[in-house]
Design an enzyme around this catalytic site. Structure first.
Site, short mmCIF file in Angstrom:
data_model
loop_
_atom_site.label_atom_id
_atom_site.label_comp_id
_atom_site.label_asym_id
_atom_site.label_seq_id
_atom_site.Cartn_x
_atom_site.Cartn_y
_atom_site.Cartn_z
N ASN A 43 -11.60 -3.45 -0.64
CA ASN A 43 -11.94 -3.61 0.77
C ASN A 43 -12.79 -4.86 0.98
OD1 ASN A 43 -10.67 -1.23 1.66
ND2 ASN A 43 -12.43 0.01 1.09
N CYS A 57 -4.10 2.54 0.26
CA CYS A 57 -5.28 3.25 0.73
C CYS A 57 -4.95 4.73 0.88
CB CYS A 57 -5.75 2.68 2.07
SG CYS A 57 -7.19 3.50 2.77
N HIS A 58 -5.89 5.61 0.52
CA HIS A 58 -5.61 7.04 0.54
C HIS A 58 -6.16 7.76 1.77
CE1 HIS A 58 -9.43 7.33 -2.18
NE2 HIS A 58 -9.74 7.05 -0.93
N HIS A 71 -7.91 1.70 7.77
CA HIS A 71 -9.12 2.41 8.19
C HIS A 71 -9.21 2.60 9.70
CE1 HIS A 71 -11.27 1.29 4.17
NE2 HIS A 71 -10.46 2.33 4.05
#
Length: 461
Positions: free
Chosen positions: A151, A173-174, A212
């Site tokens: 990130n 990304c999880h 995000h």
């Protein structure tokens, strides 16, 4: 069909997070084999992980994978089929500046690594590092697939393409996975299935947005539309938030503290759903930093009211020291690493790109038209089909205009920061910084003072 003699270069190979996740997943992997070359600017950390990884393989999956620490990035990259990147831009002392200096100006951050002030200042450290990585990949592994876990995800991946347009890179990304797990819980809470019976992968979602700040406009389970069920759930827990019941297992103090600092009641996520009609598909701690500061982040009291936490960097520093000690114990065999499959999809993606299987999952990838109304080239997050030597982003409908208005601020900020660092124009960086949603409540002189302080303290190296 099996694939052997695969070479993976792991940049950030001394990691005690993603590298350990990969090791444990490889302990169960039988279809592919080869070598993991670990490169880290702290070569001693890579050497420790070499020993840990090989000890784990010898115990659980002998003769399949070997780990090798390499002090030379060009050598580690040479001949690589895949490159994994998980690095910490700067150190946690720098991150403490990113997160905590703004508190002196009345600005709070829950994460501080992707959006807002923390994301911007972190990007100033990150972009130069990723430019160097991209140059080395172009020289020594131009055809490798590059998987980024670092990130700010969008900035990092965009920098790779800006420096080396021919790169084959994407970001994983999880956060969406966690939302799928929540939706499984929603179905179970509604009585449609027994507790714990729905797997995360059973929840089919259509993903669109930015890393995000990702959204879901369609979610189904066995052809059941989850949206009406989730709406009832969100209305039920609108004021209290939701915490899944404990399974009764004992939890030590460190884990309790971790849950307190990194968990949430998903109250923000549910509030955004009730307002906008789409499911916000990241954790509350990330989502709030993409929204206007006054909504959820105006004060520590407001943060507590919304049911999540401000994570102090002091905790990360303490945890880092504990992990350093644990790494030594793993290396020496005084503590045993017991592998647990992570549920991450990095290896599944690797196998798909090798032609062993196929997978559709969310990915951060340049916009080549899959997201209408977002500038081409922007790193967006949608689903993509992974096949042999190919990524096919899944096209989505346009974002609703109200959500697009929120997202575009961050698109332009992230694009502008990358552009400004490439141009070495710190005045342009400040202009973008001063226009940030968090900074706008300050006078221009206070914004300048904060920027100068943060820049001086984190760019000193």
């Amino acid at each position: 069909m099996k694939k052997d003699k695969i070479k993976i270069c792991y940049i950030g190979g001394g990691s005690r997070n993603w590298a350990w996740v990969l090791m444990q997943d490889l302990a169960f992997e039988k279809d592919i084999s080869g070598t993991i070359e670990l490169f880290d600017i702290r070569h001693s950390d890579a050497l420790i992980n070499e020993a840990i990884g090989n000890r784990l393989m010898d115990a659980h999956n002998p003769g399949i994978w070997r780990f090798q620490a390499n002090p030379s990035l060009p050598d580690a990259l040479h001949g690589s089929d895949f490159v994994f990147i998980s690095i910490l831009p700067g150190d946690f002392d720098d991150m403490a500046v990113d997160v905590h200096v703004p508190e002196n100006y009345g600005i709070y951050q829950s994460v501080g690594d992707s959006a807002g002030i923390g994301g911007i200042i972190r990007s100033l450290r990150t972009v130069p590092q990723f430019r160097k990585i991209a140059k080395e990949i172009k020289k020594h592994a131009p055809n490798a697939w590059v998987i980024n876990y670092t990130n700010p995800m969008s900035v990092c991946t965009r920098t790779l393409y800006m420096e080396y347009p021919g790169i084959k890179a994407f970001g994983c990304c999880h956060e969406v996975f966690h939302t799928q797990k929540l939706l499984a819980t929603v179905l179970e809470e509604s009585g449609l299935a027994p507790a714990g019976s729905i797997k995360r992968e059973d929840i089919k979602v259509n993903v669109l947005g930015l890393n995000h700040f990702t959204w879901i406009d369609k979610a189904t389970w066995k052809n059941t539309d989850i949206f009406p069920i989730y709406l009832k759930f969100a209305e039920k827990y609108a004021d209290t938030g939701f915490r899944k019941k404990s399974d009764g297992a004992a939890i030590n103090e460190d884990e309790l503290e971790r849950q307190k600092l990194f968990g949430s009641t998903d109250r923000v996520k549910m509030n955004l759903f009730r307002r906008y009609g789409l499911i916000a598909a990241a954790g509350d701690r990330h989502l709030v930093e993409f929204c206007p500061h006054s909504w959820y982040l105006s004060s520590p009291e407001e943060v507590e009211r919304w049911g999540y936490a401000l994570t102090p960097v002091s905790w990360r520093i303490k945890d880092q020291e504990a992990l350093k000690q644990k790494a030594i114990e793993y290396r020496d065999g005084t503590q045993v690493m017991t592998p647990v499959e992570s549920g991450e999809e990095g290896l599944k993606i690797v196998k798909a790109l090798l032609g062993l299987t196929g997978i559709t999952t969310n990915v951060n990838f340049p916009n080549v038209g899959q997201m209408p109304d977002i500038p081409m080239g922007t790193i967006v997050e949608t689903n993509a089909n992974f096949k042999k030597s190919k990524i096919e982003p899944v096209a989505v409908r346009s974002l609703p205009s109200d959500i697009r208005a929120l997202i575009m601020h961050h698109v332009l900020s992230q694009e502008g920061i990358v552009e400004a660092v490439f141009e070495d124009d710190m005045e342009k960086v400040f202009r973008i910084f001063s226009q940030d949603l968090e900074v706008q409540k300050l006078s221009l002189s206070d914004a300048r003072s904060m920027f100068n302080e943060m820049y001086a303290k984190t760019m000193r190296k």
